[in-house]
Design a protein around this motif. Structure first.
Motif, PDB file in Angstrom:
ATOM      1  N   THR A  18      30.405 -20.963  39.100  1.00 42.23           N
ATOM      2  CA  THR A  18      29.057 -20.482  39.423  1.00 42.23           C
ATOM      3  C   THR A  18      28.349 -21.311  40.483  1.00 42.23           C
ATOM      4  OG1 THR A  18      28.044 -21.826  37.675  1.00 42.23           O
ATOM      5  CG2 THR A  18      28.816 -19.625  37.067  1.00 42.23           C
ATOM      6  N   PHE A  29      24.493 -16.555  30.945  1.00 35.73           N
ATOM      7  CA  PHE A  29      25.219 -15.355  31.354  1.00 35.73           C
ATOM      8  C   PHE A  29      24.685 -14.181  30.534  1.00 35.73           C
ATOM      9  CE2 PHE A  29      27.949 -18.798  32.542  1.00 35.73           C
ATOM     10  CZ  PHE A  29      28.613 -18.382  33.683  1.00 35.73           C
ATOM     11  N   GLY A  43      28.026 -10.701  31.184  1.00 41.53           N
ATOM     12  CA  GLY A  43      29.125 -11.202  32.004  1.00 41.53           C
ATOM     13  C   GLY A  43      28.709 -11.677  33.378  1.00 41.53           C
ATOM     14  N   HIS A  44      27.444 -11.649  33.698  1.00 41.95           N
ATOM     15  CA  HIS A  44      26.963 -12.069  35.015  1.00 41.95           C
ATOM     16  C   HIS A  44      26.129 -13.342  34.874  1.00 41.95           C
ATOM     17  CE1 HIS A  44      28.192  -8.235  36.826  1.00 41.95           C
ATOM     18  NE2 HIS A  44      27.695  -7.652  35.736  1.00 41.95           N
ATOM     19  N   PRO A  45      26.316 -14.318  35.775  1.00 46.45           N
ATOM     20  CA  PRO A  45      25.493 -15.534  35.718  1.00 46.45           C
ATOM     21  C   PRO A  45      24.056 -15.243  36.127  1.00 46.45           C
ATOM     22  CG  PRO A  45      26.909 -15.593  37.649  1.00 46.45           C
ATOM     23  CD  PRO A  45      27.317 -14.378  36.868  1.00 46.45           C
ATOM     24  N   VAL A  46      23.132 -15.745  35.342  1.00 35.99           N
ATOM     25  CA  VAL A  46      21.706 -15.531  35.595  1.00 35.99           C
ATOM     26  C   VAL A  46      21.051 -16.765  36.211  1.00 35.99           C
ATOM     27  CG1 VAL A  46      19.480 -15.066  34.488  1.00 35.99           C
ATOM     28  CG2 VAL A  46      21.517 -13.825  33.768  1.00 35.99           C
ATOM     29  N   GLN A 105      26.636  -3.606  29.777  1.00 39.02           N
ATOM     30  CA  GLN A 105      27.098  -4.137  31.045  1.00 39.02           C
ATOM     31  C   GLN A 105      28.397  -4.927  30.899  1.00 39.02           C
ATOM     32  OE1 GLN A 105      23.977  -6.388  32.867  1.00 39.02           O
ATOM     33  NE2 GLN A 105      22.705  -4.608  33.336  1.00 39.02           N
ATOM     34  N   LYS A 164      31.921  -4.047  32.603  1.00 39.52           N
ATOM     35  CA  LYS A 164      32.567  -5.035  33.478  1.00 39.52           C
ATOM     36  C   LYS A 164      34.004  -5.302  33.057  1.00 39.52           C
ATOM     37  CE  LYS A 164      32.159  -9.747  35.273  1.00 39.52           C
ATOM     38  NZ  LYS A 164      31.392 -11.007  35.254  1.00 39.52           N
TER      39      LYS A 164
END
Length: 273
Positions: A227, A236, A239-242, A267, A271
């Protein structure tokens, strides 16, 4: 005719120097007395007076009684105690105050009259009266929340594997995931915000405390490689880094955090499909 050998005039008889009479003598000059003896006498008297004064001062100091410190303190305490009110006076004042309080209570809540021979009415506790010494009963824990928390804890892989693989596995299997450290205040703030955004009945966020794992340093290095973020918290969603604590706080302030948390499971499925 006189004799040629006899002088005509006889020589005068020799004169004798006799002392002059006393009445005709000139008085001798009187000598002034020397001041030295008088000065010696004055100095001696001064020394005697000073010595006597010093000796009398020492004698009076030695004869004065020495009062110990404890006696002086006790005397001061005695004066204070004499000035303070006695126990009887305090008790009388307390009794008078109690009588005034009872009179005021009786005036505010007069006794209820009842018929002769009837039992007195039972005392009714006021509504919402709290029982002293007892805490209010805690609500029973939700079975769904407990099960979800246990499942989330069991889903965290134990130390020993490849750090990058462990990070990928966690991100792919947990919709709301936070890598944290137990003593970090920023991690605590992010965890509280995520827990408040989770809807009722949904599993709580998965928390991985890096400082409590043997491979915590290796996992943090793997997170930085994945990241670009080397600090905690690392959040996360789906599955997405925030980001970290500031990014989570900004999403909460904008009103977007709740919707992102609700949509995170869908989501994540989309993914990984």
């Amino acid at each position: 005719m006189p004799d040629e050998k006899t002088p005509l005039l006889s020589p005068p008889p020799p004169t004798m120097d006799l002392p002059a009479p006393a009445s005709s003598r000139r008085p001798a000059t009187l000598r002034k007395p020397s001041p030295l003896p008088l000065l010696v006498v004055v100095v001696t008297i001064a020394f005697v007076v000073a010595g006597y004064h010093h000796l009398s001062t020492r004698v009076s100091s030695a004869a004065a009684p020495v009062v110990p410190v404890s006696d002086a303190v006790a005397a001061a305490d005695g004066r204070t105690a004499a000035a303070a009110p006695s126990a009887g006076q305090v008790a009388a004042a307390a009794a008078a105050a109690g009588a005034v309080t009872d009179a005021a209570a009786a005036a505010a809540d007069p006794p209820v009259a009842h018929e002769p021979g009837a039992p007195p009415p039972a005392a009714v506790p006021p509504p919402d009266a709290a029982v002293v010494g007892e805490a209010p009963p805690a609500p029973p824990p939700s079975t769904t929340d407990a099960t979800a928390a246990a499942a989330a804890a069991d889903a965290v892989p134990p130390p020993g594997g490849d750090p990058a693989s462990i990070v990928r596995s966690l991100v792919a299997s947990h919709p709301v995931l936070i890598f944290s450290k137990s003593y970090c205040p920023y991690s605590t703030r992010a965890k509280e915000a995520l827990a408040a955004a989770v809807p009722a009945g949904a599993p709580p966020p998965t928390v991985v405390e890096l400082d409590l794992r043997e491979d915590g340093v290796a996992l943090q290095a793997a997170l930085e490689a994945a990241t670009g973020r080397s600090t905690v918290p690392n959040v996360f969603l789906g599955g997405h880094p925030v980001g970290g604590s500031d990014e989570v706080a900004a999403l909460a302030a904008e009103g977007k955090l709740d919707s992102l948390v609700r949509e995170a499971p869908a989501q994540l499925v989309a993914k990984t499909a």
